[in-house]
Design a protein around this motif. Structure first.
Motif, PDB file in Angstrom:
ATOM      1  N   ASP A   1      -7.980  36.168 -14.679  1.00  0.00           N
ATOM      2  CA  ASP A   1      -7.604  35.265 -15.779  1.00  0.00           C
ATOM      3  C   ASP A   1      -6.847  36.034 -16.859  1.00  0.00           C
ATOM      4  OD1 ASP A   1      -8.939  33.075 -14.706  1.00  0.00           O
ATOM      5  OD2 ASP A   1     -10.772  33.434 -15.844  1.00  0.00           O
ATOM      6  N   ILE A   2      -7.397  37.202 -17.222  1.00  0.00           N
ATOM      7  CA  ILE A   2      -6.794  37.973 -18.311  1.00  0.00           C
ATOM      8  C   ILE A   2      -5.410  38.465 -17.882  1.00  0.00           C
ATOM      9  CG2 ILE A   2      -7.058  39.963 -19.863  1.00  0.00           C
ATOM     10  CD1 ILE A   2     -10.120  39.795 -19.248  1.00  0.00           C
ATOM     11  N   ALA A   3      -5.328  38.925 -16.635  1.00  0.00           N
ATOM     12  CA  ALA A   3      -4.044  39.436 -16.136  1.00  0.00           C
ATOM     13  C   ALA A   3      -2.978  38.341 -16.145  1.00  0.00           C
ATOM     14  CB  ALA A   3      -4.223  39.985 -14.724  1.00  0.00           C
ATOM     15  N   ARG A   4      -3.361  37.163 -15.701  1.00  0.00           N
ATOM     16  CA  ARG A   4      -2.388  36.054 -15.676  1.00  0.00           C
ATOM     17  C   ARG A   4      -2.009  35.638 -17.083  1.00  0.00           C
ATOM     18  NH1 ARG A   4      -1.931  33.719 -10.607  1.00  0.00           N
ATOM     19  NH2 ARG A   4      -3.650  34.099  -9.175  1.00  0.00           N
ATOM     20  N   GLY A   5      -2.995  35.563 -17.959  1.00  0.00           N
ATOM     21  CA  GLY A   5      -2.721  35.108 -19.326  1.00  0.00           C
ATOM     22  C   GLY A   5      -1.817  36.059 -20.077  1.00  0.00           C
ATOM     23  N   LEU A   6      -2.028  37.358 -19.868  1.00  0.00           N
ATOM     24  CA  LEU A   6      -1.268  38.341 -20.649  1.00  0.00           C
ATOM     25  C   LEU A   6      -0.094  38.931 -19.868  1.00  0.00           C
ATOM     26  CD1 LEU A   6      -4.240  40.230 -22.375  1.00  0.00           C
ATOM     27  CD2 LEU A   6      -2.823  38.414 -23.307  1.00  0.00           C
ATOM     28  N   ASN A   7       0.119  38.452 -18.649  1.00  0.00           N
ATOM     29  CA  ASN A   7       1.219  38.989 -17.838  1.00  0.00           C
ATOM     30  C   ASN A   7       1.104  40.491 -17.678  1.00  0.00           C
ATOM     31  OD1 ASN A   7       2.604  36.784 -17.126  1.00  0.00           O
ATOM     32  ND2 ASN A   7       4.156  36.934 -18.740  1.00  0.00           N
ATOM     33  N   ALA A   8      -0.108  40.955 -17.506  1.00  0.00           N
ATOM     34  CA  ALA A   8      -0.287  42.406 -17.394  1.00  0.00           C
ATOM     35  C   ALA A   8      -1.031  42.717 -16.102  1.00  0.00           C
ATOM     36  CB  ALA A   8      -1.082  42.911 -18.592  1.00  0.00           C
ATOM     37  N   HIS A   9      -0.853  43.933 -15.610  1.00  0.00           N
ATOM     38  CA  HIS A   9      -1.484  44.285 -14.342  1.00  0.00           C
ATOM     39  C   HIS A   9      -2.994  44.478 -14.533  1.00  0.00           C
ATOM     40  CE1 HIS A   9      -2.329  46.165 -10.521  1.00  0.00           C
ATOM     41  NE2 HIS A   9      -1.140  45.729 -10.116  1.00  0.00           N
ATOM     42  N   PRO A  10      -3.816  43.986 -13.577  1.00  0.00           N
ATOM     43  CA  PRO A  10      -5.274  44.144 -13.699  1.00  0.00           C
ATOM     44  C   PRO A  10      -5.707  45.601 -13.891  1.00  0.00           C
ATOM     45  CG  PRO A  10      -4.756  42.666 -11.878  1.00  0.00           C
ATOM     46  CD  PRO A  10      -3.448  43.197 -12.379  1.00  0.00           C
TER      47      PRO A  10
END
Ligand code: SF4
Length: 343
Positions: A294-303
């Motif tokens: 969820d966080i990766a998708r929301g912030l467009n950042a790699h897990p």
């Protein structure tokens, strides 16, 4: 900021210079995300009420139990502060799919709803959505405000009063029939899109007979879409159980041709943001428990990038993890209101 109109930018910059909104250097508090929404892609949330002011206390609420259950409409957060935060966030250049009026509770309880919506529409051409439990749509001024948005996302989880009381635990002043009437009137007055969410819970409102009662109401409301959801994050009550996929498919068939299942996020991953901060992560997970994905998708950042921050935040006692349905969710131990999201 090519998506801000020149005049709106001028007005905001002038107010910024005059420091009319809030002291400079204060962190963004009322805008969060973009969060990955299973319904509308990357959604930049705009809080109109603080945690957790709501006139419902849904057994499935991912924010936990309602701590301030109220019918009082007032300016819980001033429009100036909200608009200033939104302007600052949009200045970063990250363009979300939607700006979503939501909050850590029910946003239509903010008496400045109309002003916030109309000013956001002047500020940017990013589509605006209103996420509401629909309880106050029987009030004409709230329908009028919602009519300015591009998309309204109300809820209906029951086809009769007793189930409504059991699932949504509304304030005693809210009448089920009046609430449904508000949804019907919104459809009559609003040319935009209405996507109605139906949240199904195992052993509660997911029997075919319950779903058919909901369908009877939906036939009168005539939303553009019916979106079927179920528990994916830790709910307020342990007995709010997820419905399995075959049952969701059956319910979907019963609810008609414009029904779809939205349980389980299927949006595209684009890990293209090179710089994220601990604050970005905290802002996101202080609203609701989020998985790493969820966080990766929301912030467009790699897990892999995010987990480094999460590990530090856990070691520093700021973030906690919990397991739900075999998945790990992260949440802030304390929000800035001093409450845990699972209090
Ligand atoms: S799910 Fe929405 S309407 Fe229900 S208690 Fe939570 S914030 Fe309120």
């Amino acid at each position: 900021l090519e998506y801000l109109s020149g005049k709106a930018m001028e007005e905001i910059n002038e107010k910024n210079m005059n420091n009319e909104f809030r002291p400079s250097g204060t962190k963004i508090k009322y805008v969060y995300g973009p969060v990955p929404s299973r319904r509308i892609g990357r959604s930049l949330g705009v809080d109109l009420v603080p945690f957790k002011i709501c006139n419902y206390d849904c057994i499935y609420c991912q924010l936990g139990r309602t701590t301030s259950k109220t019918m009082e409409r007032k300016e819980y957060i001033s429009p100036e502060l909200i608009l200033r935060d939104l302007h600052d966030k949009l200045s970063s250049g990250d363009k979300p799919d939607y700006i979503t009026i939501s909050g850590s509770g029910e946003p239509t309880l903010n008496s400045s709803l109309d002003e916030v919506i109309s000013k956001i529409k002047k500020m940017t051409d990013i589509p605006l959505a209103v996420l509401t439990n629909g309880s106050l749509l029987h009030l004409s001024e709230i329908r009028k405000s919602c009519c300015e948005a591009d998309l309204v996302l109300p809820s209906l989880d029951a086809g009769e009063k007793s189930m409504f009381k059991h699932v949504n635990r509304p304030c005693k002043e809210i009448e089920f029939d009046e609430m449904v009437e508000g949804l019907i009137k919104l459809r009559e007055e609003y040319d935009g899109r209405i996507w109605l969410e139906v949240f199904l819970l195992g052993g509660v409102n997911s029997l075919n007979s319950d779903v058919m009662k909901i369908k009877t109401r939906i036939d009168k409301i005539k939303p553009d879409k019916v979106q079927i959801n179920t528990v994916a994050r830790p709910p307020a009550e342990n007995y709010a159980l997820r419905v399995d996929y075959p049952q969701l498919v059956e319910s979907c068939k019963l609810l008609g041709d414009n029904a779809e299942i939205i349980a389980g996020f299927t949006g595209q991953c684009r890990y293209d943001q090179s710089s994220i901060s601990k604050n970005d992560i905290l802002t996101l997970i202080s609203r609701r428990p989020c998985s790493l994905e969820d966080i990766a998708r929301g912030l467009n950042a790699h897990p892999n990038e995010i987990i480094k921050y999460i590990d530090t935040l856990i070691s520093n006692g700021i973030v906690e993890e919990m397991r739900h349905s075999g998945k790990i969710f992260y949440f802030c131990k304390k929000t800035d209101t001093g409450r845990s999201p699972k209090c």
